[in-house]
Motif scaffolding. Structure first.
Motif, short mmCIF file in Angstrom:
data_model
loop_
_atom_site.label_atom_id
_atom_site.label_comp_id
_atom_site.label_asym_id
_atom_site.label_seq_id
_atom_site.Cartn_x
_atom_site.Cartn_y
_atom_site.Cartn_z
N GLY A 9 -0.31 9.24 -3.66
CA GLY A 9 -0.26 7.81 -3.96
C GLY A 9 -1.60 7.15 -4.15
O GLY A 9 -1.65 5.94 -4.30
N ARG A 10 -2.69 7.89 -4.14
CA ARG A 10 -4.02 7.29 -4.29
C ARG A 10 -4.64 7.73 -5.62
O ARG A 10 -4.68 8.90 -5.92
CB ARG A 10 -4.95 7.70 -3.15
CG ARG A 10 -6.35 7.07 -3.31
CD ARG A 10 -7.31 7.50 -2.24
NE ARG A 10 -6.89 6.98 -0.96
CZ ARG A 10 -7.34 7.44 0.20
NH1 ARG A 10 -8.20 8.44 0.24
NH2 ARG A 10 -6.92 6.91 1.32
N ALA A 11 -5.16 6.75 -6.35
CA ALA A 11 -5.85 7.02 -7.61
C ALA A 11 -7.20 6.32 -7.57
O ALA A 11 -7.31 5.18 -7.14
CB ALA A 11 -5.04 6.52 -8.80
N VAL A 59 -0.64 3.48 -4.05
CA VAL A 59 0.72 3.11 -4.45
C VAL A 59 0.68 1.92 -5.41
O VAL A 59 1.40 0.94 -5.27
CB VAL A 59 1.62 2.83 -3.22
CG1 VAL A 59 3.07 2.78 -3.61
CG2 VAL A 59 1.40 3.85 -2.12
N GLY A 60 -0.24 2.00 -6.37
CA GLY A 60 -0.34 0.99 -7.42
C GLY A 60 -1.08 -0.28 -7.05
O GLY A 60 -1.26 -1.14 -7.90
N GLU A 61 -1.51 -0.45 -5.81
CA GLU A 61 -2.21 -1.67 -5.39
C GLU A 61 -3.70 -1.41 -5.25
O GLU A 61 -4.10 -0.40 -4.66
CB GLU A 61 -1.67 -2.16 -4.05
CG GLU A 61 -0.25 -2.67 -4.11
CD GLU A 61 0.17 -3.24 -2.76
OE1 GLU A 61 -0.61 -4.01 -2.16
OE2 GLU A 61 1.27 -2.93 -2.32
N LEU A 62 -4.51 -2.33 -5.74
CA LEU A 62 -5.95 -2.22 -5.60
C LEU A 62 -6.33 -2.45 -4.14
O LEU A 62 -6.04 -3.50 -3.58
CB LEU A 62 -6.66 -3.24 -6.50
CG LEU A 62 -8.19 -3.20 -6.47
CD1 LEU A 62 -8.71 -1.87 -7.03
CD2 LEU A 62 -8.75 -4.37 -7.27
N VAL A 63 -6.99 -1.45 -3.53
CA VAL A 63 -7.35 -1.56 -2.11
C VAL A 63 -8.85 -1.45 -1.87
O VAL A 63 -9.31 -1.77 -0.77
CB VAL A 63 -6.59 -0.52 -1.25
CG1 VAL A 63 -5.08 -0.78 -1.29
CG2 VAL A 63 -6.91 0.91 -1.68
N ALA A 64 -9.62 -1.00 -2.86
CA ALA A 64 -11.08 -0.90 -2.69
C ALA A 64 -11.77 -0.99 -4.05
O ALA A 64 -11.20 -0.59 -5.07
CB ALA A 64 -11.44 0.40 -1.98
N HIS A 65 -13.00 -1.48 -4.02
CA HIS A 65 -13.77 -1.68 -5.24
C HIS A 65 -15.26 -1.62 -4.93
O HIS A 65 -15.69 -1.93 -3.83
CB HIS A 65 -13.46 -3.06 -5.83
CG HIS A 65 -14.37 -3.45 -6.96
ND1 HIS A 65 -15.57 -4.12 -6.76
CD2 HIS A 65 -14.28 -3.24 -8.29
CE1 HIS A 65 -16.17 -4.31 -7.92
NE2 HIS A 65 -15.40 -3.80 -8.87
N GLY A 66 -16.02 -1.27 -5.93
CA GLY A 66 -17.47 -1.39 -5.90
C GLY A 66 -17.96 -1.26 -7.33
O GLY A 66 -17.28 -0.67 -8.18
#
Length: 189
Positions: A9-11, A59-66
């Protein structure tokens, strides 16, 4: 570049700002607003654009960014092409699960391939992540090449971190003078 699965579930994707749809940019902004508890302004968001973004979806939700953007830093008589890390954030309910390290690993790959040195400005809460990854607080002076000429930024001293990519980065020498960053609106660093 593109997207890769790193677990069920992680991309994780690495894309340039120009490859992000308006809806994706809106999701990034919402994540940053939440992660920084409303202390992430329009100029901060602008600083995170124009470079490469790491996006982590679960699972399709943005959870981290940089992101990493190009800056110029004058040091020791040289203008160094610098990969400046911006807007590293993990959604509050997903913290302490290695996502910040995952984002940084991808950003460091970009810095290692494209820049002479990496730099970032760390909050007290985030500094531990960067130190654990080999980034070090710059022990010398910090400045900016402002509209009226060079200016010292003593408030940035101690919270500006640098990283030399292994096998090809420039090792910075505090005795060679300050790090003087290029000018930008809002928080310079």
């Amino acid at each position: 570049m593109g997207e890769e699965e790193t677990g069920p579930g992680r991309a994780v994707s690495l894309r340039h700002t120009s490859q992000l749809a308006e809806g994706e940019l809106r999701q990034v902004r919402e994540l940053l607003d939440g992660a920084f508890e409303g202390d992430f302004g329009d100029e901060d968001f602008e600083h995170a654009l124009g470079g490469m973004h790491v996006l982590v979806h679960e699972v399709g939700e943005l959870v981290a960014h940089g992101s990493v953007v190009q800056r110029r830093v004058l040091h020791g008589g040289r203008a160094l092409r610098t990969g400046y890390v911006e807007a590293v954030a993990v959604r509050a309910d997903r913290r302490r699960r290695g996502l910040g390290g995952l984002v940084m690993a991808r950003l460091e790959e970009v810095v290692a391939r494209a820049y002479a040195v990496g730099a970032l400005s760390a909050s007290e809460a985030g500094a531990g992540l960067y130190r654990a990854r080999g980034w070090s607080a710059w022990p010398g002076r910090i400045g900016v090449l402002g509209p009226d000429g060079p200016e010292r930024l003593p408030e940035e001293e101690g919270s500006t971190y640098v990283w030399a990519p292994p096998g090809g980065g420039v090792l910075l020498d505090p005795t060679a003078g300050p790090l003087s960053f290029d000018w930008r609106e809002g928080d310079v660093l």
